[in-house]
Design an enzyme around this catalytic site. Sequence first.
Site, PDB file in Angstrom:
ATOM      1  N   HIS A  61       3.308   1.837  -2.556  1.00 54.50           N
ATOM      2  CA  HIS A  61       2.535   1.688  -3.788  1.00 54.50           C
ATOM      3  C   HIS A  61       2.627   2.938  -4.660  1.00 54.50           C
ATOM      4  CE1 HIS A  61       0.714  -1.790  -1.859  1.00 54.50           C
ATOM      5  NE2 HIS A  61       0.443  -1.018  -0.815  1.00 54.50           N
TER       6      HIS A  61
ATOM      7  N   GLN B  16      -5.537   4.477  11.088  1.00 56.92           N
ATOM      8  CA  GLN B  16      -4.657   3.662  11.918  1.00 56.92           C
ATOM      9  C   GLN B  16      -3.281   4.311  11.856  1.00 56.92           C
ATOM     10  OE1 GLN B  16      -6.475   2.223   9.324  1.00 56.92           O
ATOM     11  NE2 GLN B  16      -7.762   0.661  10.213  1.00 56.92           N
TER      12      GLN B  16
ATOM     13  N   GLN C 218      -2.005  -0.057  11.183  1.00 56.58           N
ATOM     14  CA  GLN C 218      -1.541   0.568   9.943  1.00 56.58           C
ATOM     15  C   GLN C 218      -0.652  -0.413   9.182  1.00 56.58           C
ATOM     16  OE1 GLN C 218       1.016   3.975  10.524  1.00 56.58           O
ATOM     17  NE2 GLN C 218       0.645   4.750   8.463  1.00 56.58           N
TER      18      GLN C 218
ATOM     19  N   HIS D 141       2.023   5.251   5.202  1.00 59.54           N
ATOM     20  CA  HIS D 141       1.679   6.564   4.656  1.00 59.54           C
ATOM     21  C   HIS D 141       0.368   6.951   5.336  1.00 59.54           C
ATOM     22  CE1 HIS D 141       1.704   9.208   0.804  1.00 59.54           C
ATOM     23  NE2 HIS D 141       0.875   9.749   1.681  1.00 59.54           N
TER      24      HIS D 141
ATOM     25  N   HIS E 109      -9.501   6.608   6.099  1.00 60.71           N
ATOM     26  CA  HIS E 109     -10.559   5.838   5.446  1.00 60.71           C
ATOM     27  C   HIS E 109     -11.852   6.634   5.600  1.00 60.71           C
ATOM     28  CE1 HIS E 109      -8.396   1.908   5.172  1.00 60.71           C
ATOM     29  NE2 HIS E 109      -7.706   2.436   6.174  1.00 60.71           N
TER      30      HIS E 109
END
Length: 147
Positions: free
Chosen positions: A8, A83, A90, A94, A98
């Site tokens: 992203h 994760q 995960q 990357h 959290h």
Amino acid sequence: MSFRFGQHLIKPSVVFLKTELSFALVNRKPVVPGHVLVCPLRPVERFHDLRPDEVADLFQTTQRVGTVVEKHFHGTSLTFSMQDGPEAGQTVKHVHVHVLPRKAGDFHRNDSIYEELQKHDKEDFPASWRSEEEMAAEAAALRVYFQ
């Protein structure tokens, strides 16, 4: 300048803190109000691939961010989750932490938050995402704490 988060590209408007080696962004689909992410600037897939200075910066930044989101969202505790690898849940390749502000009774079972995080990371429907405007407004409110 945009930020890389796995596959992203993240707009600067949703990033509320950038350090020398890390950045923090609001979540497009928070599990609880104030659920944010802290990531290394360098796109690293697994935690063991981070350099020592990146690990230090990532966790110092996570600590600072946790203090702010707990205060801003009137939490009384924090959940931190990472994760690391596909079997751990995960989905974005990357490293990221959290950070979730918590309140008494926010989940029927306290550990249900981990089930929600697993679902959260697997459900990727744009219709369920927050608007860019809403995310930018939240990032702007959090950015003030770091100026």
